[in-house]
Scaffold this active site. Structure first.
Site, short mmCIF file in Angstrom:
data_model
loop_
_atom_site.label_atom_id
_atom_site.label_comp_id
_atom_site.label_asym_id
_atom_site.label_seq_id
_atom_site.Cartn_x
_atom_site.Cartn_y
_atom_site.Cartn_z
NE ARG A 1 -3.28 2.42 2.97
CZ ARG A 1 -4.58 2.55 2.69
NH1 ARG A 1 -5.21 1.56 2.11
NH2 ARG A 1 -5.23 3.65 2.99
CG ASP B 1 -12.29 8.68 -1.34
OD1 ASP B 1 -12.22 8.62 -0.10
OD2 ASP B 1 -11.32 8.40 -2.08
NE ARG C 1 -10.79 -2.96 1.47
CZ ARG C 1 -9.83 -2.09 1.72
NH1 ARG C 1 -10.11 -0.96 2.36
NH2 ARG C 1 -8.59 -2.31 1.35
#
Length: 339
Positions: free
Chosen positions: A108, A231, A317
């Site tokens: 990430r 977002d 998730r």
């Protein structure tokens, strides 16, 4: 014997076919059910997973850690201060070292090129936990959420409003087009998706029948939407004038009026989190006070309404990432007839 997933990396949505993405969504829903029933599923018994984080994380780190444990694997967190990635050791050299010790690598961070190099040079499956360009593990969770609510994906209409140039807008645009979901992006002209991302989505939409609409009119964007998605308005590490960005995007705030403008009584509201829906965060409070706003991209009223599925989406998730890791590293039998 299935070779669709075995040993494959997941760096961006188009690494898999629409049928393979559908399998991951359905497998994720299956694994969620197994966990709810306390049925063990240790598909990665004895494997070791490296978790590389250049950017901070709540959901991605938690989901990869718990997913690895649930699957019988051992996760090792390597933060930006723990290893030399790119500073004193090249990404390629780091990839070779980690690939000699670990069975899979999550990354990430910022550059898509970093995760691509890790995959090329490590020799093990690499999973993109978010880069500046794409967020593929989030997509499996998001479309699991949609499928759980509506029972199907084909023909749904998803509207994303806000910063249309970020990784979430890119991923939602392409994934929706792949899966036959109509995708509307509502964003000011200067913040609409890049031409190459739109062209990629259009290629898939021709096959799936997905309608793509990109508009600077928020009312047009949300009309007929089964799901509204937003977002944060400024991405992690992005250097912009907050005041200017807020002025640009305030018409795209998800509030009660925008939800009503869908004309759909069953519209659900999604957000990949974290969200500035109140003043309970340092950043949210600072922005709210400076610009006289109770909330930024989504109002607290909508965020905490029965229509919002943000925490179910966040919880997904875990099974989504579990499905991705198990399919690519677990030597599963997946019949070719599925594809």
């Amino acid at each position: 014997m299935n070779t669709h997933f075995n040993g494959q990396s997941f760096l961006k949505e188009i690494d898999f076919t629409p049928a393979e993405l559908t399998y991951l969504i359905d497998f994720g829903l299956h694994l969620k059910m197994l966990k709810a029933q306390h049925l063990p599923h240790p598909y990665l018994q004895g494997k070791n997973i490296a978790l590389l984080f250049e950017k901070t994380s709540t959901r991605t780190r938690s989901a990869f850690t718990v997913a690895a444990n649930d699957l019988g694997a051992h996760p090792e967190f390597l933060g930006k201060n723990d290893i030399q990635l790119g500073k004193k050791e090249s990404v390629s050299d780091t990839a070779k070292v980690l690939g000699s010790m670990f069975d899979g690598i999550e990354f990430r961070g910022f550059a898509q090129a970093t995760v691509e190099t890790l995959a090329k040079d490590s020799g093990v499956p690499v999973w993109n936990g978010l880069t500046d360009k794409w967020h593929p593990t989030q997509m499996i969770a998001d479309f699991m959420t949609l499928k759980a609510h509506f029972g199907h994906l084909q023909g749904l209409t998803l509207t994303y409003v806000g910063d249309g140039r970020n990784n979430m807008a890119n991923s939602l645009l392409v994934t929706s087009a792949m899966l036959g979901v109509n995708i509307h992006i509502g964003a000011p002209t200067g913040l609409q998706p890049a031409a190459d991302v739109v062209a990629l989505a259009q290629t898939y939409a021709q096959q799936s029948g997905s309608d793509i609409l990109i508009t600077a009119d928020p009312q047009v964007a949300v009309a007929g939407a089964d799901a509204l998605y937003t977002d944060v308005w400024v991405s992690m590490g992005e250097q912009v004038d907050y005041g200017e960005r807020i002025k640009q995007l305030l018409p795209f705030q998800i509030n009660a009026d925008l939800v009503a403008a869908t004309g759909q009584p069953e519209t659900i509201v999604m957000h990949c989190l974290p969200a500035f829906h109140d003043h309970q965060t340092v950043t949210g409070a600072a922005l709210g006070q400076k610009y006289q706003l109770d909330a930024i991209e989504i109002t607290d009223e909508v965020f905490n309404s029965p229509q919002a599925v943000v925490f179910e989406e966040a919880g997904n998730r875990l099974p989504a990432i579990k499905a991705i890791m198990a399919a690519t590293l677990g030597d599963l039998f997946i019949p070719d007839s599925l594809f």
